[in-house]
Design an enzyme around this catalytic site. Structure first.
Site, mmCIF file in Angstrom:
data_model
loop_
_atom_site.group_PDB
_atom_site.id
_atom_site.type_symbol
_atom_site.label_atom_id
_atom_site.label_comp_id
_atom_site.label_asym_id
_atom_site.label_seq_id
_atom_site.Cartn_x
_atom_site.Cartn_y
_atom_site.Cartn_z
ATOM 1 N N ASP A 136 -0.639 -6.597 8.836
ATOM 2 C CA ASP A 136 -2.068 -6.320 8.955
ATOM 3 C C ASP A 136 -2.828 -7.044 7.833
ATOM 4 O O ASP A 136 -2.463 -8.155 7.479
ATOM 5 C CB ASP A 136 -2.319 -4.801 8.951
ATOM 6 C CG ASP A 136 -1.890 -4.118 7.668
ATOM 7 O OD1 ASP A 136 -0.999 -4.639 6.968
ATOM 8 O OD2 ASP A 136 -2.446 -3.046 7.342
ATOM 9 N N GLY B 218 -0.418 -5.398 1.445
ATOM 10 C CA GLY B 218 -1.761 -5.221 0.914
ATOM 11 C C GLY B 218 -2.084 -6.148 -0.231
ATOM 12 O O GLY B 218 -3.252 -6.511 -0.451
ATOM 13 N N GLY C 10 0.829 -1.200 0.000
ATOM 14 C CA GLY C 10 0.000 0.000 0.000
ATOM 15 C C GLY C 10 0.864 1.250 0.000
ATOM 16 O O GLY C 10 2.099 1.180 -0.073
ATOM 17 N N GLU D 188 6.363 -6.377 7.165
ATOM 18 C CA GLU D 188 6.054 -5.144 7.898
ATOM 19 C C GLU D 188 6.947 -4.883 9.111
ATOM 20 O O GLU D 188 7.169 -3.720 9.468
ATOM 21 C CB GLU D 188 4.588 -5.168 8.335
ATOM 22 C CG GLU D 188 3.586 -4.996 7.208
ATOM 23 C CD GLU D 188 3.329 -6.268 6.415
ATOM 24 O OE1 GLU D 188 2.607 -6.209 5.403
ATOM 25 O OE2 GLU D 188 3.860 -7.334 6.800
#
Length: 346
Positions: A144, A113, A65, A136
């Site tokens: 996430d 993402g 993202g 991440e």
């Protein structure tokens, strides 16, 4: 509408092509909005039998993202980051709960993402160029997009290993881990897409399974068969400190390399990620997404390692982050947000 994602109907199929090849098809707000709109419309359209998602260009399916925007939003104190995450997690949930076959052609770099818009679908088709990772912790963040749901549901402690180290799975490893469900050689991708678009599909997805099986190739051997024992021996330990101690005690080259990788990551991210994954093992999907939004927003607090990670990896690109200490109270990462910012679903 946006040119960053191409949405159309071809035959019985709803087609979505992520269209930012120079950015490895990384997601932005307009792409998320467009995907939600299309998937919501097709969900109740009986003439659409399946959804097929791919990425333009040969390098990436979707590399994540807009990390720089998220950090800028956090520093500015506005709601751009919150809105993006809320809507991205709504999209992930829509895909997870989708009542029709959702075929993601993950032939290329698939991170963050990109994992969120593929791994929760029913069919994840790897090609020869596939590389899947949740990196991440290397930017002071956490896996996430439902990482705390799918990672702890992989065999043994593969999920902890992937989420903590940012391990990169190539094609054979992705199939062996169950992150990808099918393999189709990259050179046959065009044929597969043509078949999906022109075949008469049924309501239960059986014809899609037949098509994918018909294009299947020999994926080769995975290194995970050799590494699984080492992974579980260390990454099933109850804490980051215990994991590192187990890796150090093992003393082999692979374990030594994993310990080096962990020691380069944000200590706060490692601790929060491990807790999120272990907690997520017993949560329903929507509860994980609510947890994801809470944790993501807490990484925007002043002084967070997230800002330092983005500086080091994305802005200055010196790859030399200076991480802060692990907060004494990590419960704050998982506490509910205020009523206006708690997760809500479509």
């Amino acid at each position: 509408m946006t040119d960053d994602v191409i949405i159309r109907r071809t035959g019985d199929v709803g087609r979505i092509s992520l269209n930012r090849p120079k950015a490895l098809n990384a997601l932005n707000q307009s792409m998320v909005d467009a995907m939600i709109e299309a998937l919501t419309a097709w969900r109740d359209d009986d003439s659409i039998k399946a959804v097929v998602v791919d990425g333009e260009g040969e390098r990436g399916f979707c590399a994540g993202g807009d990390i720089k925007m998220l950090a800028e939003s956090g520093k500015a104190g506005d709601d751009r980051a919150w809105r993006f995450w809320r809507d991205e997690y709504r999209l992930n949930t829509l895909i997870f709960e989708y009542p029709k076959p959702y075929v993601a052609l993950i032939d290329g770099i698939t991170m963050g993402g990109g994992v969120g818009v593929s791994v929760h679908g029913s069919h994840r088709v790897a090609g020869d160029r596939t590389m899947i990772a949740m990196p991440e912790t290397g930017i002071g963040f956490h896996p996430d997009v439902g990482g705390a749901y799918f990672l702890p549901r992989l065999a043994g402690c593969l999920g902890e290993w992937m989420g903590l180290t940012g391990a990169r799975l190539k094609t054979a490893d992705a199939i062996a881990a169950g992150v990808a469900t099918h393999y189709v050689p990259s050179e046959r991708n065009g044929e597969l897409i043509y078949a999906l678009e022109t075949e008469r599909l049924d309501d239960d997805g059986e014809r899609i399974e037949e098509l994918l099986d018909g294009f299947d190739g020999k994926v080769g051997d995975s290194d995970l068969a050799l590494e699984r024992g080492l992974i579980d021996a260390a990454f099933c330990e109850p804490s980051i400190e215990a994991i590192l101690a187990a890796l150090d005690a093992a003393g082999d080259n692979w374990s030594t390399r994993q310990a080096e990788l962990l020691r380069a990551k944000s200590p706060t991210s490692l601790a929060v990620t491990l807790e999120a994954i272990r907690t997520g093992r017993d949560l329903e999907f929507r509860d994980v997404m609510a947890q994801d939004l809470r944790v993501s927003m807490r990484f925007l607090r002043p002084g967070s390692d997230f800002y330092e990670g983005v500086r080091a990896v994305v802005v200055d690109k010196d790859n030399a982050p200076s991480w802060g200490p692990v907060p004494a109270d990590r419960a704050v990462f998982f506490a509910p947000l205020d009523d206006d910012h708690e997760m809500s679903f479509i």
